[in-house]
Design a protein around this motif. Structure first.
Motif, mmCIF file in Angstrom:
data_model
loop_
_atom_site.group_PDB
_atom_site.id
_atom_site.type_symbol
_atom_site.label_atom_id
_atom_site.label_comp_id
_atom_site.label_asym_id
_atom_site.label_seq_id
_atom_site.Cartn_x
_atom_site.Cartn_y
_atom_site.Cartn_z
ATOM 1 N N ASN A 145 0.854 -1.191 0.000
ATOM 2 C CA ASN A 145 0.000 0.000 0.000
ATOM 3 C C ASN A 145 0.888 1.239 0.000
ATOM 4 N N PRO A 146 0.564 2.245 -0.839
ATOM 5 C CA PRO A 146 1.347 3.490 -0.776
ATOM 6 C C PRO A 146 1.308 4.053 0.643
ATOM 7 N N LEU A 147 2.392 4.703 1.055
ATOM 8 C CA LEU A 147 2.422 5.315 2.393
ATOM 9 C C LEU A 147 1.533 6.550 2.376
ATOM 10 N N PRO A 148 0.989 6.937 3.545
ATOM 11 C CA PRO A 148 0.170 8.153 3.560
ATOM 12 C C PRO A 148 1.001 9.357 3.112
ATOM 13 N N ARG A 149 0.390 10.219 2.329
ATOM 14 C CA ARG A 149 1.114 11.391 1.823
ATOM 15 C C ARG A 149 1.404 12.363 2.963
ATOM 16 N N GLN A 150 2.608 12.878 3.018
ATOM 17 C CA GLN A 150 2.955 13.885 4.037
ATOM 18 C C GLN A 150 3.309 15.185 3.322
ATOM 19 N N PRO A 151 2.294 16.057 3.125
ATOM 20 C CA PRO A 151 2.559 17.293 2.374
ATOM 21 C C PRO A 151 3.713 18.080 2.992
ATOM 22 N N GLY A 152 4.572 18.579 2.143
ATOM 23 C CA GLY A 152 5.693 19.403 2.622
ATOM 24 C C GLY A 152 6.919 18.603 3.032
ATOM 25 N N ARG A 153 6.819 17.264 3.077
ATOM 26 C CA ARG A 153 7.997 16.449 3.442
ATOM 27 C C ARG A 153 9.053 16.612 2.339
ATOM 28 N N ARG A 154 10.282 16.793 2.730
ATOM 29 C CA ARG A 154 11.356 17.033 1.757
ATOM 30 C C ARG A 154 12.558 16.131 2.027
ATOM 31 N N GLY A 155 13.441 16.031 1.044
ATOM 32 C CA GLY A 155 14.662 15.253 1.212
ATOM 33 C C GLY A 155 15.730 15.798 0.293
ATOM 34 N N GLU A 156 16.727 14.966 0.040
ATOM 35 C CA GLU A 156 17.850 15.429 -0.785
ATOM 36 C C GLU A 156 17.560 15.141 -2.272
ATOM 37 N N ALA A 157 17.553 16.186 -3.076
ATOM 38 C CA ALA A 157 17.351 15.995 -4.524
ATOM 39 C C ALA A 157 18.717 16.017 -5.214
ATOM 40 N N ILE A 158 19.059 14.931 -5.883
ATOM 41 C CA ILE A 158 20.379 14.838 -6.534
ATOM 42 C C ILE A 158 20.155 14.784 -8.042
ATOM 43 N N ARG A 159 20.563 15.831 -8.728
ATOM 44 C CA ARG A 159 20.386 15.843 -10.185
ATOM 45 C C ARG A 159 21.585 15.162 -10.838
ATOM 46 N N PHE A 160 21.298 14.228 -11.712
ATOM 47 C CA PHE A 160 22.337 13.502 -12.441
ATOM 48 C C PHE A 160 22.298 14.044 -13.870
ATOM 49 N N THR A 161 23.431 14.480 -14.388
ATOM 50 C CA THR A 161 23.406 15.078 -15.724
ATOM 51 C C THR A 161 24.144 14.174 -16.715
ATOM 52 N N PRO A 162 23.409 13.318 -17.417
ATOM 53 C CA PRO A 162 24.070 12.411 -18.348
ATOM 54 C C PRO A 162 24.427 13.119 -19.650
ATOM 55 N N THR A 163 25.443 12.610 -20.302
ATOM 56 C CA THR A 163 25.786 13.156 -21.613
ATOM 57 C C THR A 163 25.205 12.202 -22.651
ATOM 58 N N PRO A 164 24.511 12.729 -23.653
ATOM 59 C CA PRO A 164 23.968 11.816 -24.668
ATOM 60 C C PRO A 164 25.099 11.091 -25.409
ATOM 61 N N ALA A 165 24.872 9.830 -25.746
ATOM 62 C CA ALA A 165 25.874 9.064 -26.508
ATOM 63 C C ALA A 165 25.242 8.663 -27.845
ATOM 64 N N ASP A 166 26.077 8.406 -28.847
ATOM 65 C CA ASP A 166 25.553 8.038 -30.177
ATOM 66 C C ASP A 166 24.582 6.867 -30.085
ATOM 67 N N GLU A 167 24.939 5.877 -29.261
ATOM 68 C CA GLU A 167 24.118 4.651 -29.177
ATOM 69 C C GLU A 167 22.705 4.934 -28.657
ATOM 70 N N ASP A 168 22.522 6.081 -27.968
ATOM 71 C CA ASP A 168 21.196 6.401 -27.424
ATOM 72 C C ASP A 168 20.170 6.639 -28.515
ATOM 73 N N PHE A 169 20.630 6.973 -29.708
ATOM 74 C CA PHE A 169 19.675 7.383 -30.737
ATOM 75 C C PHE A 169 19.522 6.353 -31.858
ATOM 76 N N ILE A 170 19.947 5.135 -31.595
ATOM 77 C CA ILE A 170 19.764 4.055 -32.581
ATOM 78 C C ILE A 170 18.265 3.838 -32.798
ATOM 79 N N ILE A 171 17.513 3.938 -31.689
ATOM 80 C CA ILE A 171 16.056 3.815 -31.790
ATOM 81 C C ILE A 171 15.475 5.215 -31.619
ATOM 82 N N GLN A 172 14.573 5.590 -32.515
ATOM 83 C CA GLN A 172 13.932 6.891 -32.341
ATOM 84 C C GLN A 172 12.426 6.730 -32.352
ATOM 85 N N ILE A 173 11.761 7.521 -31.528
ATOM 86 C CA ILE A 173 10.298 7.438 -31.479
ATOM 87 C C ILE A 173 9.726 8.403 -32.521
ATOM 88 N N ILE A 174 8.935 7.862 -33.431
ATOM 89 C CA ILE A 174 8.350 8.687 -34.491
ATOM 90 C C ILE A 174 7.009 9.254 -34.013
#
Ligand SMILES: Cc1cc2nc3c(=O)[nH]c(=O)nc-3n(C[C@H](O)[C@H](O)[C@H](O)COP(=O)(O)OP(=O)(O)OC[C@H]3O[C@@H](n4cnc5c(N)ncnc54)[C@H](O)[C@@H]3O)c2cc1C
Length: 373
Positions: A189-218
């Motif tokens: 069961n989802p935990l009860p929502r606690q409005p305003g609860r916060r934590g550590e947000a870690i942004r990961f910044t990946p670099t696109p690679a050629d292999e990422d675009f072998i498949i493209q969504i049309i």
């Protein structure tokens, strides 16, 4: 035998892996319900090992979802938020998750056992050369003793899932990290929502690679949702192969059994205002009976390879109670089973056991409910 003859990490290396990661999915800017369940599953494990739950997400414009993850119980969120990651494509998503794992070393990594999780989790596990236990219904933390090297691995993830026949298996990957598991929706069961609860947000910044675009969504098209909403029903009336014969062993048209169930459902909907759906066992669906064509379809299947439900009332009609069925309905609050065979396994979990012919009992229940208040 020495430890060295077995692949895997040393105890010292294992101890460097921390935190329980959960891969959450964002739809229309919001976390999906199975994602909230997954955070609750992660919370259960993280509390036992006194570590953090980290929600991992990949996509575009994730601000709202990051906030939601904290409010539903994540301690940290690790996210990659880029326009080129807007839609799921397996190759870049796999590569980014593998890079994240190599950098941060999580103890466990949980995925939802849905189409996306089933595509992504084995790719990630394979590239990291670790194990993957799929379709779990529960998780625990236990010490694991590995006989050949006489080593006890403390605080190992026990991944609990239905196995062959009547067994429930516990799977351990004690010598590898992260321990990767997928969890079937509907088991936490989802935990009860606690409005305003916060934590550590870690942004990961990946670099696109050629292999990422072998498949493209049309083009993307939303598949319409099935009108059969088993997961949100208050009452599920499920049918098994027992509808094929009555108590005297005489063949009955399965259509008759279905129509009785539908009649009961209509009374519960119209007179009692309940959300009611008809479910079925895999055996009944796979029998591909002409009389039930287009009516008792795969989207009504309850169980290991169908849906997981937890309604207020689950009515099992002519269902033996095989483990593969039970894992899909065992969390129902009240289980009513009607079965001719007093030894049917369904009676082991039924709260109300009716050891009789469904063709005798069902008309009586219908009459009773449609009569008095
Ligand atoms: C990998 C795998 C995945 C599976 N996934 C699923 C799944 O998701 N969902 C699922 O349901 N199954 C699943 N199964 C199948 C499962 O193992 C069982 O075969 C199935 O659940 C049995 O269905 P049943 O209860 O309808 O039939 P049965 O086992 O044949 O039971 C019929 C019952 O009806 C009773 N009965 C007969 N006549 C009457 C009557 N007139 N009145 C009252 N009772 C009567 C009988 O006593 C019997 O207990 C899976 C199996 C495998 C191997």
């Amino acid at each position: 035998m020495s430890q060295g003859q077995f692949s895997g990490l040393s105890l010292e290396e294992l101890s460097q892996y921390k935190d329980v990661w959960v891969y959450v999915v964002v739809d229309d800017g919001k976390l999906t319900k199975p994602s909230l369940e997954l955070i609750a599953a992660g919370r259960k494990i993280a509390d036992k090992i006194q570590q953090r739950v980290v929600a991992v997400m990949i996509g575009y414009q994730l601000d709202n979802a990051v906030k939601e993850a904290f409010e539903y119980g994540a301690d940290a969120v690790l996210y990659a938020d880029e326009p080129w990651l807007k839609s799921y494509i397996c190759l870049p998503y796999t590569r980014i998750l593998v890079e994240m794992v190599k950098q941060y070393k999580p103890y466990a990594f949980l995925f939802i056992a849905d189409e996306l999780g089933r595509d992504l989790s084995p790719r990630v596990a394979y590239r990291l050369k670790t194990g993957l236990a799929t379709d779990n219904i529960d998780l625990e933390v236990e010490d694991y003793f590995f006989g050949p090297t006489r080593t006890t691995y403390k605080n190992t993830l026990a991944q609990i899932r239905p196995d062959f026949a009547t067994r429930i298996a516990k799977i351990y990957t004690p010598r590898h990290r992260p321990q990767i598991a997928s969890i079937r929706p509907g088991n936490f069961n989802p935990l009860p929502r606690q409005p305003g609860r916060r934590g550590e947000a870690i942004r990961f910044t990946p670099t696109p690679a050629d292999e990422d675009f072998i498949i493209q969504i049309i083009e993307e098209e939303k598949v319409p949702k099935s009108p059969i909403d088993l997961e949100n029903a208050q009452v599920v009336i499920s049918l098994g192969l027992g509808i094929l014969r009555d108590g005297e062993g005489r063949p009955r048209s399965p259509r008759e059994g279905y129509e009785l169930a539908e009649k009961l459902a209509t009374i519960l909907r119209e007179k009692y205002g309940l959300r009611v759906e008809i479910g079925a066992t895999r055996a009944l669906i796979y029998a591909e009976l002409k009389e039930l064509e287009g009516i008792v379809t795969k989207d009504r299947q309850v169980g290991q390879t169908g849906k997981t439900v937890a309604p207020e009332i689950y009515i099992a009609l002519g269902i033996s109670g095989a483990v593969q069925h039970r894992v899909g309905m065992i969390r129902s609050k009240n289980i009513v089973a009607v079965n001719l065979d007093p030894k049917a396994p369904i009676f082991e979990i039924a709260h109300y056991a009716v050891k009789d012919d469904l063709y005798k009992i069902l008309p009586k229940i219908i009459e009773y409910l449609s009569g008095g208040e």
